[in-house]
Design a protein around this motif. Structure first.
Motif, PDB file in Angstrom:
ATOM      1  N   GLY A  75     -54.645  57.505  -6.858  1.00 12.35           N
ATOM      2  CA  GLY A  75     -53.135  57.640  -6.687  1.00 12.35           C
ATOM      3  C   GLY A  75     -53.044  58.153  -5.368  1.00 12.35           C
ATOM      4  N   LEU A  76     -54.173  59.308  -5.395  1.00 14.10           N
ATOM      5  CA  LEU A  76     -54.110  59.866  -4.229  1.00 14.10           C
ATOM      6  C   LEU A  76     -54.243  59.093  -2.954  1.00 14.10           C
ATOM      7  N   THR A  77     -55.556  58.246  -3.033  1.00 19.77           N
ATOM      8  CA  THR A  77     -55.968  57.326  -1.636  1.00 19.77           C
ATOM      9  C   THR A  77     -55.158  56.242  -1.650  1.00 19.77           C
ATOM     10  N   ALA A  78     -54.158  55.734  -2.810  1.00 21.89           N
ATOM     11  CA  ALA A  78     -53.156  54.604  -2.116  1.00 21.89           C
ATOM     12  C   ALA A  78     -52.024  54.779  -2.280  1.00 21.89           C
ATOM     13  N   ALA A  79     -51.835  56.120  -1.936  1.00 24.73           N
ATOM     14  CA  ALA A  79     -50.365  56.564  -1.869  1.00 24.73           C
ATOM     15  C   ALA A  79     -49.941  56.314  -0.487  1.00 24.73           C
ATOM     16  N   ASP A  80     -50.195  55.690   0.513  1.00 31.25           N
ATOM     17  CA  ASP A  80     -49.896  55.329   2.140  1.00 31.25           C
ATOM     18  C   ASP A  80     -49.730  53.438   1.622  1.00 31.25           C
ATOM     19  N   GLY A  81     -50.440  53.634   0.802  1.00 31.57           N
ATOM     20  CA  GLY A  81     -50.714  51.501   0.239  1.00 31.57           C
ATOM     21  C   GLY A  81     -52.272  51.533   1.363  1.00 31.57           C
ATOM     22  N   TYR A  82     -52.630  52.541   1.841  1.00 32.02           N
ATOM     23  CA  TYR A  82     -54.006  52.041   2.555  1.00 32.02           C
ATOM     24  C   TYR A  82     -53.616  52.070   3.825  1.00 32.02           C
ATOM     25  N   LYS A  83     -52.592  51.938   4.589  1.00 31.38           N
ATOM     26  CA  LYS A  83     -51.588  51.765   5.747  1.00 31.38           C
ATOM     27  C   LYS A  83     -52.667  51.766   6.829  1.00 31.38           C
ATOM     28  N   LYS A  84     -52.996  53.451   6.807  1.00 32.73           N
ATOM     29  CA  LYS A  84     -53.611  54.267   7.622  1.00 32.73           C
ATOM     30  C   LYS A  84     -55.133  54.064   7.878  1.00 32.73           C
ATOM     31  N   MET A  85     -55.269  53.456   6.520  1.00 29.71           N
ATOM     32  CA  MET A  85     -56.881  53.323   6.766  1.00 29.71           C
ATOM     33  C   MET A  85     -57.474  51.928   6.980  1.00 29.71           C
ATOM     34  N   LEU A  86     -56.766  50.590   7.037  1.00 32.91           N
ATOM     35  CA  LEU A  86     -56.352  49.667   7.209  1.00 32.91           C
ATOM     36  C   LEU A  86     -56.213  48.772   8.549  1.00 32.91           C
ATOM     37  N   SER A  87     -55.091  50.396   9.559  1.00 34.81           N
ATOM     38  CA  SER A  87     -54.683  50.393  11.008  1.00 34.81           C
ATOM     39  C   SER A  87     -55.929  50.172  12.063  1.00 34.81           C
ATOM     40  N   HIS A  88     -57.356  50.635  11.620  1.00 30.21           N
ATOM     41  CA  HIS A  88     -57.828  50.526  12.785  1.00 30.21           C
ATOM     42  C   HIS A  88     -58.488  48.855  12.635  1.00 30.21           C
ATOM     43  N   LEU A  89     -58.808  48.136  11.565  1.00 28.72           N
ATOM     44  CA  LEU A  89     -58.799  46.898  11.968  1.00 28.72           C
ATOM     45  C   LEU A  89     -58.376  45.814  13.337  1.00 28.72           C
ATOM     46  N   GLY A  90     -57.023  46.250  13.431  1.00 29.69           N
ATOM     47  CA  GLY A  90     -56.546  46.042  14.279  1.00 29.69           C
ATOM     48  C   GLY A  90     -56.639  43.718  13.334  1.00 29.69           C
ATOM     49  N   PRO A  91     -56.630  42.781  13.969  1.00 27.60           N
ATOM     50  CA  PRO A  91     -56.550  41.527  13.988  1.00 27.60           C
ATOM     51  C   PRO A  91     -58.053  41.032  13.282  1.00 27.60           C
ATOM     52  N   ASP A  92     -59.259  42.245  13.161  1.00 30.24           N
ATOM     53  CA  ASP A  92     -60.697  41.563  12.216  1.00 30.24           C
ATOM     54  C   ASP A  92     -60.370  41.206  10.857  1.00 30.24           C
ATOM     55  N   PRO A  93     -61.056  40.906  10.171  1.00 31.25           N
ATOM     56  CA  PRO A  93     -60.896  40.341   9.281  1.00 31.25           C
ATOM     57  C   PRO A  93     -61.462  42.261   8.592  1.00 31.25           C
ATOM     58  N   LYS A  94     -60.751  41.412   7.016  1.00 29.93           N
ATOM     59  CA  LYS A  94     -60.953  42.798   6.025  1.00 29.93           C
ATOM     60  C   LYS A  94     -62.495  42.910   5.393  1.00 29.93           C
ATOM     61  N   GLU A  95     -63.240  43.558   5.725  1.00 31.62           N
ATOM     62  CA  GLU A  95     -64.452  43.083   4.274  1.00 31.62           C
ATOM     63  C   GLU A  95     -63.791  43.129   2.903  1.00 31.62           C
ATOM     64  N   THR A  96     -64.365  41.815   2.403  1.00 31.41           N
ATOM     65  CA  THR A  96     -64.538  41.158   1.175  1.00 31.41           C
ATOM     66  C   THR A  96     -64.399  42.528  -0.234  1.00 31.41           C
ATOM     67  N   SER A  97     -65.250  43.437  -0.034  1.00 33.29           N
ATOM     68  CA  SER A  97     -65.386  44.278  -0.715  1.00 33.29           C
ATOM     69  C   SER A  97     -63.689  45.106  -0.970  1.00 33.29           C
ATOM     70  N   LEU A  98     -63.128  45.382  -0.175  1.00 28.02           N
ATOM     71  CA  LEU A  98     -61.717  46.539   0.255  1.00 28.02           C
ATOM     72  C   LEU A  98     -60.715  45.792  -0.627  1.00 28.02           C
ATOM     73  N   TRP A  99     -60.855  44.847  -0.879  1.00 22.11           N
ATOM     74  CA  TRP A  99     -59.689  43.525  -1.221  1.00 22.11           C
ATOM     75  C   TRP A  99     -59.104  43.977  -2.521  1.00 22.11           C
ATOM     76  N   LEU A 100     -60.067  43.915  -3.453  1.00 21.07           N
ATOM     77  CA  LEU A 100     -59.668  44.435  -4.563  1.00 21.07           C
ATOM     78  C   LEU A 100     -58.505  45.878  -4.628  1.00 21.07           C
ATOM     79  N   VAL A 101     -59.483  46.662  -4.378  1.00 22.35           N
ATOM     80  CA  VAL A 101     -59.110  48.201  -4.043  1.00 22.35           C
ATOM     81  C   VAL A 101     -57.639  48.270  -3.271  1.00 22.35           C
ATOM     82  N   THR A 102     -57.589  47.124  -2.092  1.00 22.82           N
ATOM     83  CA  THR A 102     -55.911  47.267  -1.428  1.00 22.82           C
ATOM     84  C   THR A 102     -54.967  47.428  -1.915  1.00 22.82           C
ATOM     85  N   THR A 103     -55.460  45.636  -2.924  1.00 24.86           N
ATOM     86  CA  THR A 103     -54.221  45.136  -3.388  1.00 24.86           C
ATOM     87  C   THR A 103     -53.020  45.569  -4.401  1.00 24.86           C
ATOM     88  N   GLY A 104     -53.581  46.529  -5.269  1.00 27.86           N
ATOM     89  CA  GLY A 104     -52.581  46.951  -5.809  1.00 27.86           C
ATOM     90  C   GLY A 104     -51.613  47.577  -5.491  1.00 27.86           C
TER      91      GLY A 104
END
Length: 387
Positions: free
Chosen positions: A147-176
């Motif tokens: 609940g704490l880590t997902a509060a912003d929808g992981y927007k800030k964490m994923l913002s560093h990626l830019g156009p790069d693909p997301k690591e596959t192990s993050l898909w399930l974690v960040t989808t909810g």
């Protein structure tokens, strides 16, 4: 592999203990405010719901103690670090440990259960007292973390990626948290009613975006959980330390289990196993990782205990680990791989954790194949697919 004398890492949910356990080395996750993170980068600057800590990894407890002596309490320009240097600790001749082999979220595998019980047996032979106890609310701790880590929808964490693909192990974690509320609610209902898994359903419900009011309510739950754990464990049993599995399995396999079948990947879909380490991040307890033994395909077979209990947790996670044609836990494929335990202490007792790790290390014996120079006598079997 003796490639370096030591390492330094960060830990918000197990990132010092899990890789150390996978590799058969030692590590210490200190509590907050003991080691400065200056010079390190955070993926989510400003996030304080669960504090990231920095700690050492090494080939022995002595390695960890050396680093801790050097860096505990060193502030520099970081005034958030307590100016408390390393403190030598004198332990009582006989210690009182609590232990468990299931946190009731995911039951530890036979190999990980054996590591805990062998540690307990070794300590008892040295005259120490070991008491089995039931972990109160590990699933609640994991859901608070989600609940704490997902509060912003992981927007800030994923913002560093830019156009790069997301690591596959993050898909399930960040989808909810990105799902529409009715979709997430429906998915949780199906998991609970159809798959009969209330624990994982509640985790899905926790993975949502929150406004400030909702976020502060989760923080309040965290603080109350810490108080309850202290009362129900430390005070009730009067413990010096806790011995626990690092994860439910010694390691997770990389990639798909069969190159010709699109089966799930352990690392991609089983991040929930980190609940075993996340518990002590929520509590902010110092926790060490110490290698105990190696996977034995004879001793570590799954029995009916992993079908009927006691200690069973999430039906979905445990089905993937222990059931079906290709379970992720496979003692034949993992033969010879290291198995570790966590050694946990109360908040602010980082030095005591290191001292207790020395006691455990001595009780288990120095000839069990871990430490400097041990790599070449390590893994005894490599499977046909290279694992």
């Amino acid at each position: 592999m003796d490639g370096s004398a030591l390492g330094v890492g960060s830990d918000i949910g197990g990132s010092l203990r899990i890789p150390a356990a996978y590799c058969g080395i030692y590590s210490l996750k200190p509590g907050t405010s003991r080691i400065s993170p200056a010079g390190a980068r955070s993926p989510v600057d400003g996030f304080e719901g669960v504090q990231t800590v920095v700690g050492p990894m090494g080939r022995s407890v002595e390695d960890l103690k050396l680093v801790s002596r050097l860096v505990f309490g060193v502030q520099g320009n970081d005034q958030n670090i307590a100016p408390v240097p390393y403190r030598d600790v004198k332990l009582a001749p006989k210690l009182r440990f609590g232990y468990y082999t299931s946190d009731n979220y995911v039951k530890a595998s036979p190999a990980c259960k054996r590591a805990v019980l062998e540690t307990v047996e070794a300590l008892r032979k040295q005259g120490h007292e070991c008491i089995e106890f039931n972990v109160p609310g590990a699933a609640d701790a994991f859901n608070i973390f989600v609940g704490l880590t997902a509060a912003d929808g992981y927007k800030k964490m994923l913002s560093h990626l830019g156009p790069d693909p997301k690591e596959t192990s993050l898909w399930l974690v960040t989808t909810g948290p990105r799902l529409y509320s009715f979709v997430r609610t429906s998915a949780a209902w199906m998991i609970e009613k159809i798959f009969k898994d209330v624990l994982f359903a509640n985790t899905v419900r926790a993975a949502k975006m929150s406004d400030v009011e909702q976020y502060t309510e989760i923080v309040a739950k965290r603080d109350q959980f810490i108080k309850n754990f202290h009362e129900k464990v430390w005070n009730k049993y009067n413990l010096d330390g806790i011995i626990a599995p690092v994860q439910a399995v010694p390691q997770l396999p990389h990639g798909t289990l069969d190159q010709h079948e699109a089966l799930y990947s352990g690392c991609d879909n089983f991040s929930g196993l980190a609940a075993a380490t996340i518990l002590y991040n929520i509590l902010d307890h110092p926790a060490g990782c110490l290698p105990v033994t190696r996977v034995d395909p004879v001793k570590d077979q799954v029995t009916d205990e992993w079908k009927t209990g006691p200690g069973l947790g999430s039906r979905l996670l445990e089905a993937g680990l222990y059931a079906g044609k290709k379970p992720l836990y496979n003692p034949q494929e993992a033969a010879g791989m290291p198995v570790a335990v966590q050694i946990v202490g109360k908040k602010w007792e980082d030095e005591k954790v290191l001292a207790m790790m020395e006691v455990v290390d001595e009780a288990l014996g120095k000839d069990r194949g871990f430490g400097p120079g041990s790599f070449h006598g390590g893994v005894k079997k490599v499977s046909s697919n290279g694992q």
